[in-house]
Design an enzyme around this catalytic site. Structure first.
Site, PDB file in Angstrom:
ATOM      1  CB  CYS A   2      -0.855   0.028   1.259  1.00 55.13           C
ATOM      2  SG  CYS A   2      -1.721  -1.511   1.535  1.00 55.13           S
ATOM      3  NE  ARG A  27       4.661   2.157  -1.383  1.00 57.61           N
ATOM      4  CZ  ARG A  27       5.698   1.903  -0.604  1.00 57.61           C
ATOM      5  NH1 ARG A  27       6.896   2.214  -1.013  1.00 57.61           N
ATOM      6  NH2 ARG A  27       5.530   1.346   0.578  1.00 57.61           N
ATOM      7  CD1 TRP A  74      -0.788  -5.599  -4.288  1.00 56.64           C
ATOM      8  CD2 TRP A  74      -0.315  -6.500  -2.300  1.00 56.64           C
ATOM      9  NE1 TRP A  74      -0.314  -6.862  -4.496  1.00 56.64           N
ATOM     10  CE2 TRP A  74      -0.016  -7.437  -3.308  1.00 56.64           C
ATOM     11  CE3 TRP A  74      -0.106  -6.860  -0.969  1.00 56.64           C
ATOM     12  CZ2 TRP A  74       0.492  -8.703  -3.026  1.00 56.64           C
ATOM     13  CZ3 TRP A  74       0.396  -8.112  -0.682  1.00 56.64           C
ATOM     14  CH2 TRP A  74       0.697  -9.016  -1.710  1.00 56.64           C
ATOM     15  CG  ASN A 100       2.356  -0.252   3.710  1.00 47.98           C
ATOM     16  OD1 ASN A 100       1.943  -1.354   3.354  1.00 47.98           O
ATOM     17  ND2 ASN A 100       3.585   0.164   3.485  1.00 47.98           N
ATOM     18  N   GLY A 101       0.900  -2.289   6.012  1.00 48.50           N
ATOM     19  CA  GLY A 101       1.519  -3.272   6.897  1.00 48.50           C
ATOM     20  C   GLY A 101       0.507  -4.321   7.302  1.00 48.50           C
ATOM     21  CD  GLU A 465      14.567 -11.828 -13.730  1.00 46.54           C
ATOM     22  OE1 GLU A 465      14.339 -12.420 -12.667  1.00 46.54           O
ATOM     23  OE2 GLU A 465      14.096 -10.701 -13.977  1.00 46.54           O
ATOM     24  CE  LYS A 469      10.776  -9.911 -14.690  1.00 47.42           C
ATOM     25  NZ  LYS A 469      11.753  -9.600 -13.704  1.00 47.42           N
ATOM     26  CD  GLU A 472       7.270 -10.064 -12.646  1.00 43.81           C
ATOM     27  OE1 GLU A 472       6.800  -9.519 -11.662  1.00 43.81           O
ATOM     28  OE2 GLU A 472       8.491 -10.083 -12.899  1.00 43.81           O
ATOM     29  CG  HIS A 488      18.036 -36.145 -13.773  1.00 43.55           C
ATOM     30  ND1 HIS A 488      18.493 -37.442 -13.707  1.00 43.55           N
ATOM     31  CD2 HIS A 488      19.086 -35.402 -14.190  1.00 43.55           C
ATOM     32  CE1 HIS A 488      19.766 -37.472 -14.050  1.00 43.55           C
ATOM     33  NE2 HIS A 488      20.157 -36.244 -14.360  1.00 43.55           N
ATOM     34  CE  LYS A 583       9.770  -1.941  -9.214  1.00 42.47           C
ATOM     35  NZ  LYS A 583      10.226  -2.948 -10.178  1.00 42.47           N
TER      36      LYS A 583
HETATM   37  C1  F6R Z   1      10.046  -9.578 -10.372  1.00 43.49           C
HETATM   38  C2  F6R Z   1       9.987  -8.672  -9.249  1.00 43.49           C
HETATM   39  C3  F6R Z   1      10.030  -9.227  -7.879  1.00 43.49           C
HETATM   40  C4  F6R Z   1      11.105  -8.483  -7.078  1.00 43.49           C
HETATM   41  C5  F6R Z   1      11.086  -8.953  -5.623  1.00 43.49           C
HETATM   42  C6  F6R Z   1      12.187  -8.292  -4.812  1.00 43.49           C
HETATM   43  O1  F6R Z   1      10.005  -8.895 -11.579  1.00 43.49           O
HETATM   44  O2  F6R Z   1       9.927  -7.483  -9.425  1.00 43.49           O
HETATM   45  O3  F6R Z   1      10.270 -10.591  -7.897  1.00 43.49           O
HETATM   46  O4  F6R Z   1      12.332  -8.740  -7.674  1.00 43.49           O
HETATM   47  O5  F6R Z   1       9.854  -8.647  -5.042  1.00 43.49           O
HETATM   48  O6  F6R Z   1      12.073  -6.914  -4.801  1.00 43.49           O
HETATM   49  P1  F6R Z   1      13.285  -6.012  -4.325  1.00 43.49           P
HETATM   50  O7  F6R Z   1      14.377  -6.174  -5.298  1.00 43.49           O
HETATM   51  O8  F6R Z   1      12.721  -4.635  -4.274  1.00 43.49           O
HETATM   52  O9  F6R Z   1      13.684  -6.512  -2.967  1.00 43.49           O
END
Ligand code: F6R
Length: 588
Positions: A2, A27, A74, A100-101, A465, A469, A472, A488, A583
């Protein structure tokens, strides 16, 4: 997670709050709400949706008053509904709260408050804060005392701002960020400097459990027992222009295109700071890397290059698992925490635990004023500017670029990253120039149900990775597989409907990958090769330029970012704001 914003000033506050919330929407973004105070009366408008949509339907910007609070949610406790959107009130409309929390003991508190006659309107944990404030405010009509008493009752994490009908704003934080932005004729209180950056580049970061109370003229800060405290004013240095989309349709695409620039910036570090960082690494007996999601994938690459070039063994552990893997951590250890936001709860928890066990803390962040940077013994910043798209793109290559620079220093230049980064810039520009080719690949595989991405050795973290991508951004099931593991187990999944992407530049892993590709082809799957060398086994070929072996991770991730972006568009998903994600993941 949030976002919260409070503002007290001379301007009509509602449009200011709406703009702040839009800037922080990355966020968390399932519902929005605003409360303003006008002539001693608090009014609220809130609803489900993105800020612009809720503003359009509820006319948020027309709310009267010069004092107000706002929130984007969120959801953690309670569904995504209008009634669960913030701000929340107690029983009367005297105090409005945004939070937030997670209030871990909200059930006990709610029971106690219900027993005292309070009536709850939402399913959120946050609403207990509003009722507690109301309960304590009723006793003394003193907002500061009400906040002090309320905070003493809360377990879990919080940052909240309350608007009192007498025109003051107050709040506190514990393990969630809360930052004051002082302006000429008032104050902002926000979970993110982006909340107030167009109005001031000064920020006051609250410590855990600090309490803030502001009216138009005065800012008062207290510790958890109500003793006055002072916190320094910090100059923050981000240009707001950096969060414009520029000529791009989405932040994500803009951030993908910024990478030739951001890998250079990340590799340009203050000499003293990087030396200090490297000295702490060299002085330690055991090195751990940690991070979540994409940042964990950086940790995996870091472990690999550290062993390969500096002959130093390290462990990489994802932050959510770190607390279960602490047996060999002690005062001779160092934990390198990697995080774009510097606010990820799992990462901060790992750091706290490691600190308690005497380990030194190094961190790699994008936000030098973040909680992680501030609790580290030493930190380096990738300085890639705000990353607004929820999917990490430029921060990943920034983290890698910085890690390559660190390892280069540790092994007296054996990585030759000074020259390497220039080579990378050209190569990444080439991949970016082939964007339309990758878009065509997205067209061909847009209906895929399952995508498997394979790589060996240093390419395996990129397989993870790439899959992250695609999951998500495009909501397609995608899995990163260590190519040697295929026989395996995973081979059982492969059939004519499978899409298999093989990360296969010409290096020591090439021949084994081609052999795996034939095994897959024999089961009827479509094979996409990501390589600098074509091969008959590929049904679709994504060419990347040749660079020296060790640098491929920074390059080969870019086609996956572009592919995921276009798959999202083909699925009519907003790539900047994928569903259910935030985010900055500030809750565990
Ligand atoms: C993937 C993504 C998340 C962040 C993860 C860590 O695209 O954005 O998996 O990498 O939440 O976030 P940070 O780097 O801010 O600790």
């Amino acid at each position: 997670m949030c976002s919260i914003i409070g503002c007290i000033g001379r301007l009509n506050v509602a449009p200011v709050l709406v703009e702040s919330l839009k800037r922080m929407e990355y966020r968390g973004y399932d519902s929005v709400g605003i409360a303003t105070i006008d002539n001693g009366r608090i009014s609220t408008r809130k609803g489900v949706g993105r800020v612009a949509d809720v503003d359009k339907s509820l006319n948020l910007i027309m709310m009267p008053g010069q004092i107000g609070i706002g929130h984007t949610r969120w959801a953690t406790h309670g569904g995504v509904t209008d009634k669960n959107a913030h701000p929340h009130y107690g029983c009367r409309a005297e105090i409005a709260v945004v939070h937030n929390g997670i209030v871990e003991n909200y059930k006990e508190l709610k029971e106690e408050l219900v027993h005292l006659g309070h009536e709850f309107k939402s399913d959120t944990d946050s609403e207990v804060i509003a009722h507690l404030l109301e309960q304590y405010y009723a006793e003394q009509k003193d907002g500061t005392q009400a906040i002090i008493k309320t905070c003493k009752r809360l377990k879990g994490t919080y940052a909240f701002v309350a608007a009192f009908e007498d025109g003051t704003l107050g709040g506190s934080r514990y393990d969630e960020p809360l930052i004051i932005g002082p302006v000429e004729d008032g104050y902002f209180i926000s979970s993110d400097i982006l909340g107030f950056l167009p109005y001031t580049d000064k920020a006051i970061f609250l410590d855990n459990k600090d309490i803030v109370v502001v009216d138009r003229h005065r800012l008062k800060l207290y510790d958890s027992d109500g003793n006055p405290v002072n916190r320094p004013v910090t100059q923050v240095a981000w240009e707001l222009a950096a969060i414009d989309k520029g000529k791009f349709t989405h932040h994500t695409l803009k951030e993908i295109h910024e990478q030739p620039h951001t890998i250079m910036i990340a590799a340009t570090q203050n000499r003293e700071k990087i030396n200090d960082f490297c000295r702490i690494l060299l002085d330690s007996k055991t090195i751990y890397f940690t991070g979540s999601g994409t940042s964990y994938h950086s940790a995996l690459v870091a472990k690999h290059i550290l062993a390969r070039f500096a002959k130093i063994r390290a462990e990489s552990i994802m932050s959510s698992e770190f607390q279960y893997a602490l047996d060999s951590l002690d005062s001779s250890s160092v934990l390198v925490a990697i995080s774009q936001s510097g606010e990820t709860a799992d990462v901060l928890q790992s750091v706290k635990t490691a600190k308690q066990m005497g380990a030194k803390i190094l961190s790699i962040v994008n936000i030098p004023t973040s909680s992680l940077a501030r609790i580290s013994d030493s930190f380096l910043s990738i300085d890639c500017g705000p990353e607004v798209g929820v999917a990490a793109t430029k921060s990943f290559t920034g983290q890698l670029s910085l890690l390559y620079s660190v390892v280069d220093r540790l092994c007296n230049g054996r990585v030759d990253y000074e020259a390497g980064k220039l080579e990378l810039v050209d190569a990444i520009n080439d991949v970016l120039a082939s964007e339309t080719e990758i878009e065509k690949v997205a067209d061909r595989i847009r209906d895929a149900k399952d995508i498997y991405i394979m790589g060996r050795s240093i390419h395996y973290p990129i397989a993870l990775e790439g899959a992250l991508k695609i999951k998500e951004l495009a909501y397609i099931h995608a899995e990163g597989i260590a190519a040697g593991e295929l026989k395996h187990g995973p081979l059982a999944l492969i059939d004519k409907n499978s899409i298999v992407v093989i990360i296969n530049p010409r290096d020591g892993t090439f021949d084994d990958n081609i052999a795996s590709a034939h095994e897959i082809k024999a089961r009827g799957a479509t094979i996409i090769g990501v390589s600098d060398e074509p091969n008959d086994v590929y049904d679709i070929f994504v060419r990347i330029p040749s660079v020296r072996d060790a640098l491929y991770p920074l390059l080969e991730v870019v086609p996956f970012q572009i592919l995921a972006y276009y798959l999202a568009l083909r699925k009519s998903v907003d790539p900047d704001y994928p569903r259910n994600l935030a985010k900055s993941v500030t809750v565990k």
